[in-house]
Design an enzyme around this catalytic site. Structure first.
Site, PDB file in Angstrom:
ATOM      1  N   PRO A 141       0.818  -1.222   0.000  1.00  0.00           N
ATOM      2  CA  PRO A 141       0.000   0.000   0.000  1.00  0.00           C
ATOM      3  C   PRO A 141       0.852   1.273   0.000  1.00  0.00           C
ATOM      4  CG  PRO A 141      -0.931  -1.620   1.513  1.00  0.00           C
ATOM      5  CD  PRO A 141       0.350  -2.213   0.997  1.00  0.00           C
ATOM      6  N   LEU A 247      11.208  -8.641 -13.049  1.00  0.00           N
ATOM      7  CA  LEU A 247      10.551  -7.557 -13.789  1.00  0.00           C
ATOM      8  C   LEU A 247      11.183  -7.367 -15.158  1.00  0.00           C
ATOM      9  CD1 LEU A 247       9.865  -4.886 -11.016  1.00  0.00           C
ATOM     10  CD2 LEU A 247       8.362  -6.667 -11.877  1.00  0.00           C
ATOM     11  N   ARG A 251       8.757  -7.087 -18.165  1.00  0.00           N
ATOM     12  CA  ARG A 251       8.726  -5.827 -18.934  1.00  0.00           C
ATOM     13  C   ARG A 251       9.036  -6.084 -20.403  1.00  0.00           C
ATOM     14  NH1 ARG A 251      12.222  -2.429 -14.401  1.00  0.00           N
ATOM     15  NH2 ARG A 251      10.480  -1.935 -13.009  1.00  0.00           N
ATOM     16  N   GLU A 371       4.492  -2.539 -13.488  1.00  0.00           N
ATOM     17  CA  GLU A 371       5.844  -2.925 -13.937  1.00  0.00           C
ATOM     18  C   GLU A 371       6.746  -1.707 -14.090  1.00  0.00           C
ATOM     19  OE1 GLU A 371       6.890  -6.051 -14.564  1.00  0.00           O
ATOM     20  OE2 GLU A 371       5.086  -7.249 -14.925  1.00  0.00           O
ATOM     21  N   THR A 373       6.208   2.738 -13.533  1.00  0.00           N
ATOM     22  CA  THR A 373       5.421   3.746 -14.248  1.00  0.00           C
ATOM     23  C   THR A 373       6.251   4.342 -15.400  1.00  0.00           C
ATOM     24  OG1 THR A 373       6.186   5.618 -12.940  1.00  0.00           O
ATOM     25  CG2 THR A 373       4.294   4.404 -12.064  1.00  0.00           C
ATOM     26  N   ASP A 375       7.099   7.346 -15.859  1.00  0.00           N
ATOM     27  CA  ASP A 375       8.121   8.281 -15.362  1.00  0.00           C
ATOM     28  C   ASP A 375       9.287   7.556 -14.698  1.00  0.00           C
ATOM     29  OD1 ASP A 375       6.653  10.326 -16.377  1.00  0.00           O
ATOM     30  OD2 ASP A 375       5.994  11.161 -14.459  1.00  0.00           O
TER      31      ASP A 375
END
Ligand code: TGC
Ligand code: FAD
Length: 398
Positions: A141, A247, A251, A371, A373, A375
């Site tokens: 969170p 990742l 990705r 995965e 953002t 930015d």
């Protein structure tokens, strides 16, 4: 949804760069998607339900662990084949590709790469057939872009570990049989643990009311004093680099998948613009429509070239994390812009479930965030070319 009339664009004859096996794999997945998934996907997205009945077919076309070796039940394919499978799945729906990405790159990959032989033999064959569905718990969170700050933790209790904490936004959590969970030990070192459904204190509440990825199920992972057997710790890699390594693989798959979504939007817009007449002529004859279509096919072609080259580098074991990051960012951004332009070309029809455009557009709003953002990926490229990290921006590196 209207009949699936998809025709794949290949403006630069990129098929010449593929082997016969690559093309066969792509055609097999494309035919399965057209027959089994396209006819039902809109209904399931509208109902916000995951179509569980596609799991067996997804396994059969190699959608679960495409590059996992055959000795562990995978098809043992190369990285271009993996990419083409992701492209064909996301051509239909990003949620279908998500199911495949998570199972393949975020669950099977860490068990294959960081697990021991017993763990590989126990879990990989069942994940490859879809008998087991897995999920990957990294995000919390209060720790999304900064997973290194995670507070989920486990203590060594002698004969088992005691796991506490919570993960959020987890694809497939509510239907998962197992979860690969990233948590800190008492020394603050990140490790991967395999948590199984049924372990006392482990719950997976569903996240409702999403406007995006509605045909994919998302939820939380909650750990309240969960006793995890010591045999469930992934022994061969620890630290933040372990989940980030998974990742890289996911990705890379998304970079291909986003091309699929973009191709579907372009193909639909091209066909619609030739069939739809206004002022007595097809809307495709207007210069402003042609500008949109010309820019779309240009961007798709550039992304196809970038991603094919990345696949070659991955096959050679030479692709860097930063190169993968660039392709994920570029291709998802490209697909999102194309979906928005294609929506305009379809006029009012573009907002209905009669066409896949609005569903792609809404889905891609998640893909551009998960995965890493857009930015965060810009900053990864920025760090790679300057050698300076802008993530923490606290001045300590100067
Ligand atoms: P930083 O200090 O840069 O790195 C920590 C350690 O990790 C190594 N590393 C990598 N290793 C492998 N692959 C990569 N891509 C790596 N990037 C970094 C690095 O060398 C270092 O190793 P060591 O040995 O020196 O300790 O870490 P940082 O805390 O500054 O964070 C860097 C940052 C911001 C780039 C990273 O945290 C990041 O990528 N954040 C984005 C988080 C993210 O992408 N979360 C995804 C959650 S999973 C998900 O979204 C699934 S969606 C599924 C679906 O439905 O398809
Ligand atoms: P935040 O990190 O709070 O970011 C909010 C905004 O701040 C963004 O615009 C971000 O770019 C910006 N920002 C943050 N840090 C910086 C910085 N240093 N510099 C500049 N800008 C910054 N996670 C999993 O672990 N497993 C899953 O299976 C999974 N599935 C998902 C499925 C869906 C549908 C979605 C939407 C998310 C999923 N995620 C999953 C979580 C996803 O990876 C995170 O949402 C993502 O990493 C971003 O984290 P956040 O949402 O907390 O945003």
């Amino acid at each position: 949804m209207a009949e699936d009339r998809f025709q794949a664009p290949d403006y630069y004859n990129l098929d010449e760069l593929l082997t016969e096996e690559h093309k066969l794999i792509r055609e097999t997945v494309r035919a399965w998607v057209k027959k089994e998934v396209s006819p039902i996907i809109e209904e399931y997205a509208q109902k916000a339900q995951f179509p569980k009945q596609i799991i067996a077919g997804l396994a059969e076309v190699g959608g679960f662990g495409p590059y996992i070796p055959t000795e562990y039940g995978g098809p043992g394919l190369d990285q271009i084949s993996y990419g083409l499978i992701m492209q064909e799945l996301e051509r239909c729906d990003s949620g279908v590709r998500s199911t495949s990405s998570v199972q393949s790159s975020l669950v099977m990959y860490p068990i294959w790469k960081y697990g021991n032989e017993e763990q590989r033999k126990k879990y990989l064959p069942k994940l490859a057939t879809g008998e087991f569905i897995g999920c990957f718990g990294l995000t919390e969170p209060d720790h999304g872009s900064n997973p290194g700050g995670m507070i989920t933790n486990f203590k060594d209790m002698g004969d088992h570990y005691l796991l506490n904490g919570a993960k959020m936004w987890i694809t497939n959590a509510p239907i998962a049989d197992i979860a690969v969970v990233w948590a800190k030990n008492e020394q603050g070192r990140i490790h991967g643990l395999i948590v199984e459904r049924g372990m006392e204190g482990f719950t997976t509440p569903e996240t409702h009311d999403k406007w995006s990825l509605r045909a994919s199920v998302t939820g939380e992972l909650v750990f309240d004093n969960v006793k995890v057997p010591k045999a469930n710790l992934l022994p061969n890699k620890s630290g933040l680099g372990a989940p980030l390594g998974c990742l890289d693989s996911a990705r890379y798959g998304i970079a291909w998948g986003a091309i699929g979504a973009a191709m579907d939007c372009y193909d639909s817009a091209l066909r619609y613009s030739k069939e739809r007449k206004q002022f007595g002529v097809p809307i495709a004859s207007f210069q402003l429509t042609q500008k949109k279509l010309a820019e779309m096919i240009t961007e798709i072609t550039k992304a196809q070239l970038l991603t094919w080259r990345l696949g070659v580098l991955r096959n050679e074991g030479k692709a860097t994390s930063a190169q993968i990051s660039m392709a994920k960012r570029n291709n998802v951004d490209m697909a999102l812009k194309i979906a928005r332009e294609a929506r305009q070309i379809h006029g009012a029809m573009g907002i209905t479930g009669e066409y896949s455009i609005m569903r792609h557009m809404a889905n891609l709003e998640s893909v551009v965030t998960y995965e890493g953002t857009h930015d965060i990926h810009l900053l990864i490229t920025g760090m790679d070319v300057t050698g300076l990290s802008a993530f923490k921006n606290d001045g300590t590196q100067f």
